[in-house]
Design a protein around this motif. Structure first.
Motif, mmCIF file in Angstrom:
data_model
loop_
_atom_site.group_PDB
_atom_site.id
_atom_site.type_symbol
_atom_site.label_atom_id
_atom_site.label_comp_id
_atom_site.label_asym_id
_atom_site.label_seq_id
_atom_site.Cartn_x
_atom_site.Cartn_y
_atom_site.Cartn_z
ATOM 1 N N THR A 18 0.846 -1.185 0.000
ATOM 2 C CA THR A 18 0.000 0.000 0.000
ATOM 3 C C THR A 18 0.886 1.241 0.000
ATOM 4 O OG1 THR A 18 -0.201 -0.134 2.399
ATOM 5 C CG2 THR A 18 -1.970 -1.114 1.080
ATOM 6 N N ILE A 19 0.416 2.276 -0.666
ATOM 7 C CA ILE A 19 1.217 3.466 -0.935
ATOM 8 C C ILE A 19 0.432 4.715 -0.560
ATOM 9 C CG2 ILE A 19 2.252 4.823 -2.810
ATOM 10 C CD1 ILE A 19 2.706 2.031 -4.184
ATOM 11 N N ALA A 20 1.156 5.692 0.011
ATOM 12 C CA ALA A 20 0.572 6.990 0.349
ATOM 13 C C ALA A 20 1.559 8.092 -0.021
ATOM 14 C CB ALA A 20 0.250 7.060 1.839
ATOM 15 N N VAL A 21 1.036 9.294 -0.222
ATOM 16 C CA VAL A 21 1.897 10.438 -0.514
ATOM 17 C C VAL A 21 1.449 11.668 0.264
ATOM 18 C CG1 VAL A 21 2.556 9.603 -2.804
ATOM 19 C CG2 VAL A 21 0.635 11.146 -2.598
ATOM 20 N N ALA A 22 2.438 12.489 0.621
ATOM 21 C CA ALA A 22 2.201 13.803 1.212
ATOM 22 C C ALA A 22 2.812 14.821 0.253
ATOM 23 C CB ALA A 22 2.838 13.911 2.590
ATOM 24 N N GLU A 23 2.021 15.786 -0.135
ATOM 25 C CA GLU A 23 2.483 16.768 -1.105
ATOM 26 C C GLU A 23 2.348 18.176 -0.565
ATOM 27 O OE1 GLU A 23 1.536 15.891 -5.354
ATOM 28 O OE2 GLU A 23 0.003 14.616 -4.427
ATOM 29 N N ALA A 41 -7.097 1.562 -6.916
ATOM 30 C CA ALA A 41 -8.051 1.514 -5.802
ATOM 31 C C ALA A 41 -7.684 0.425 -4.796
ATOM 32 C CB ALA A 41 -9.462 1.277 -6.326
ATOM 33 N N GLU A 42 -6.920 -0.567 -5.233
ATOM 34 C CA GLU A 42 -6.503 -1.662 -4.356
ATOM 35 C C GLU A 42 -5.268 -1.314 -3.519
ATOM 36 O OE1 GLU A 42 -5.761 -5.010 -6.907
ATOM 37 O OE2 GLU A 42 -7.579 -4.583 -8.054
ATOM 38 N N TRP A 43 -4.383 -0.485 -4.037
ATOM 39 C CA TRP A 43 -3.088 -0.290 -3.388
ATOM 40 C C TRP A 43 -2.744 1.158 -3.053
ATOM 41 C CZ3 TRP A 43 -0.171 2.721 -6.574
ATOM 42 C CH2 TRP A 43 -0.443 2.651 -7.955
ATOM 43 N N PHE A 44 -3.423 2.119 -3.630
ATOM 44 C CA PHE A 44 -3.122 3.518 -3.342
ATOM 45 C C PHE A 44 -4.041 4.003 -2.226
ATOM 46 C CE2 PHE A 44 -3.310 8.145 -4.975
ATOM 47 C CZ PHE A 44 -2.265 8.518 -4.152
ATOM 48 N N CYS A 45 -3.465 4.157 -1.031
ATOM 49 C CA CYS A 45 -4.247 4.587 0.135
ATOM 50 C C CYS A 45 -4.788 5.996 -0.047
ATOM 51 C CB CYS A 45 -3.388 4.559 1.399
ATOM 52 S SG CYS A 45 -2.827 2.923 1.849
ATOM 53 N N GLY A 46 -3.980 6.867 -0.637
ATOM 54 C CA GLY A 46 -4.392 8.241 -0.840
ATOM 55 C C GLY A 46 -3.260 9.203 -0.606
ATOM 56 N N LEU A 84 -0.541 8.007 9.093
ATOM 57 C CA LEU A 84 -1.928 8.477 9.021
ATOM 58 C C LEU A 84 -2.790 7.589 8.130
ATOM 59 C CD1 LEU A 84 -3.911 10.832 9.806
ATOM 60 C CD2 LEU A 84 -3.207 11.896 7.649
ATOM 61 N N LEU A 85 -2.243 7.174 6.989
ATOM 62 C CA LEU A 85 -3.015 6.412 6.013
ATOM 63 C C LEU A 85 -2.728 4.919 6.061
ATOM 64 C CD1 LEU A 85 -2.987 8.869 2.973
ATOM 65 C CD2 LEU A 85 -4.641 8.665 4.837
ATOM 66 N N HIS A 86 -1.934 4.493 7.039
ATOM 67 C CA HIS A 86 -1.642 3.068 7.249
ATOM 68 C C HIS A 86 -1.077 2.404 5.987
ATOM 69 C CE1 HIS A 86 -3.759 3.599 11.012
ATOM 70 N NE2 HIS A 86 -4.772 4.107 10.333
ATOM 71 N N ALA A 87 -0.078 3.036 5.402
ATOM 72 C CA ALA A 87 0.531 2.543 4.172
ATOM 73 C C ALA A 87 1.852 1.838 4.468
ATOM 74 C CB ALA A 87 0.779 3.709 3.216
#
Length: 154
Positions: A18-23, A41-46, A84-87
């Motif tokens: 699972t993947i997350a980003v902070a921008e 939708a399966e792997w991108f947490c947000g 925060l996004l559990h990635a």
């Protein structure tokens, strides 16, 4: 879809990452590109766009007074969004897009941060061009960093 997005999609799906980003600097451009990945939708947490200092501090845990254009800020942005996004893995973008210098940092001074289960880091980039060039270069570099993180997570 470019090669980095295709590779990231394959790695994330194959390895259940699972993947997350902070921008900050890129204001959602990176998330938009990642969202184009197959099966995102399966792997991108947000993503979280943390443009204002208060958001960096209050939501992602950047210590107050940290230079927003620094390795310390980039590392904590990545750590914070990962938590925060559990990635499994996360990257962050922060810096000066230009056209003018900010707080003593010349345009094109960019930090890409990352965090995974083994720790966190950040890399300084010095990018040339107008603000659009800087943003494009930052997004491409962050995508490549995500691919490397996903490859190392295998």
């Amino acid at each position: 879809m470019n090669d980095a997005i295709a590779r990231l999609s394959d790695l994330a799906r194959d390895d259940s990452l699972t993947i997350a980003v902070a921008e900050s600097l890129t204001s959602g451009l990176l998330a938009s590109r990642i969202g184009q990945g197959e099966g995102a939708a399966e792997w991108f947490c947000g993503a979280l766009v943390a443009y204002r200092t208060e958001v960096k501090v209050d939501v992602l845990g950047v210590p107050e007074g940290t230079d927003p254009c620094s390795a310390d800020c980039a590392r904590q942005l990545a750590r914070g969004v990962r938590s925060l996004l559990h990635a499994d893995i996360a990257v962050s973008t922060t810096g000066v897009g230009g056209p003018d210098a900010e707080d003593g940092h010349p345009p094109g001074t960019v930090f890409v941060g990352w965090a995974d289960t083994t720790g966190a880091g950040a890399e300084l980039l010095q990018l040339d061009g107008d603000p659009d060039d800087v943003l494009r270069g930052t997004v491409e570099h962050a995508l490549q960093r995500l691919v490397r993180l996903a490859e190392h997570a295998r």
